[in-house]
Design an enzyme around this catalytic site. Structure first.
Site, PDB file in Angstrom:
ATOM      1  N   ASN A  80       0.629  -1.232   0.259  1.00 22.87           N
ATOM      2  CA  ASN A  80       0.147  -0.130   0.008  1.00 22.87           C
ATOM      3  C   ASN A  80       1.100   1.346   0.247  1.00 22.87           C
ATOM      4  OD1 ASN A  80      -2.163   1.357   0.538  1.00 22.87           O
ATOM      5  ND2 ASN A  80      -3.462  -0.022   1.451  1.00 22.87           N
ATOM      6  N   HIS A 110      22.656   0.655  12.634  1.00 24.06           N
ATOM      7  CA  HIS A 110      23.546   2.232  13.521  1.00 24.06           C
ATOM      8  C   HIS A 110      24.362   1.760  14.385  1.00 24.06           C
ATOM      9  CE1 HIS A 110      22.661   5.020  10.423  1.00 24.06           C
ATOM     10  NE2 HIS A 110      21.401   5.004  10.322  1.00 24.06           N
ATOM     11  N   ALA A 155      -0.986  -3.700  13.413  1.00 26.05           N
ATOM     12  CA  ALA A 155      -0.263  -2.354  13.321  1.00 26.05           C
ATOM     13  C   ALA A 155       0.292  -1.804  14.364  1.00 26.05           C
ATOM     14  CB  ALA A 155      -2.099  -1.678  12.636  1.00 26.05           C
TER      15      ALA A 155
END
Length: 201
Positions: A80, A110, A155
């Site tokens: 999406n 990192h 989500a």
């Protein structure tokens, strides 16, 4: 998620060649993200030039990536709008993966030690997403993660560790909530008949 430079399996020197390559990627992304909705052939052409393996995936703009060539789709799939893939290391996506809007998939990381972090090195670990995985809107998948086949990521989740197959996982950090008991799948022929009219548009 890694903490030392030695924890990363991929180390790319940050040099003019890398910057120039990524600039070319940005040019292709600009063309992709600004193509008209009716220009389906243009979309497919740009994705074929940009990605390592396309194999019928559908990607809605805007889409962003670092290298493009390190992104591989096994078969089909749907991304999406607003998905970002930082593919300094390979990102392997299985069959029919579904990714919600504004998901971030980041192979890059990192070191925590500033003495390592200031070095001109892009460090990363591969990410693998299994067949038929669904990743909900706004989730973040961090370096080195493998998500097992048919699992669902809630989500807004932040996935820092591997997720097994056939489960629902969510949260920050993302954790398994429950196993999924799947029903009987339609046959390949039945699926093709259902989706063919849409895919041929």
């Amino acid at each position: 998620m890694s903490s030392k430079l030695s924890d990363f399996s991929v180390h790319l020197p940050i040099n003019p060649e890398l910057v120039q390559f990524q600039q070319r990627v940005k040019e292709k992304l600009y063309d992709f993200n600004h193509a008209r909705p009716s220009e389906a052939e243009k979309y497919h052409c740009i994705l074929s030039e940009l990605l390592g393996s396309v194999n019928g995936v559908t990607i809605l703009p805007p889409f962003y990536c670092d290298m493009g060539k390190n992104i591989h789709f096994k078969r089909g799939g749907f991304l999406n709008a607003g998905v970002k893939i930082l593919d300094i290391a390979p990102v392997m996506l299985g069959e029919f993966v579904q990714i919600g809007p504004n998901v971030v998939i980041s192979t890059a990381g990192h070191p925590l030690d500033i003495a390592e972090r200031v070095l001109p090195i892009a460090a990363a670990n591969p990410i693998t997403i299994g067949d038929s995985v669904w990743i909900g809107a706004g989730a973040i998948i961090l370096d080195g993660v493998t998500i097992g086949e048919r699992s669902v990521i809630g989500a807004g989740s932040i996935v820092t560790k591997d997720i097994p197959a056939d489960c629902v996982a969510a949260g920050n950090p993302c954790r398994v909530i429950k196993k999924i008991e799947h029903g009987k799948m339609p046959s390949e022929q039945e699926l093709e008949e259902m989706w063919c009219p849409i895919m041929e548009m």
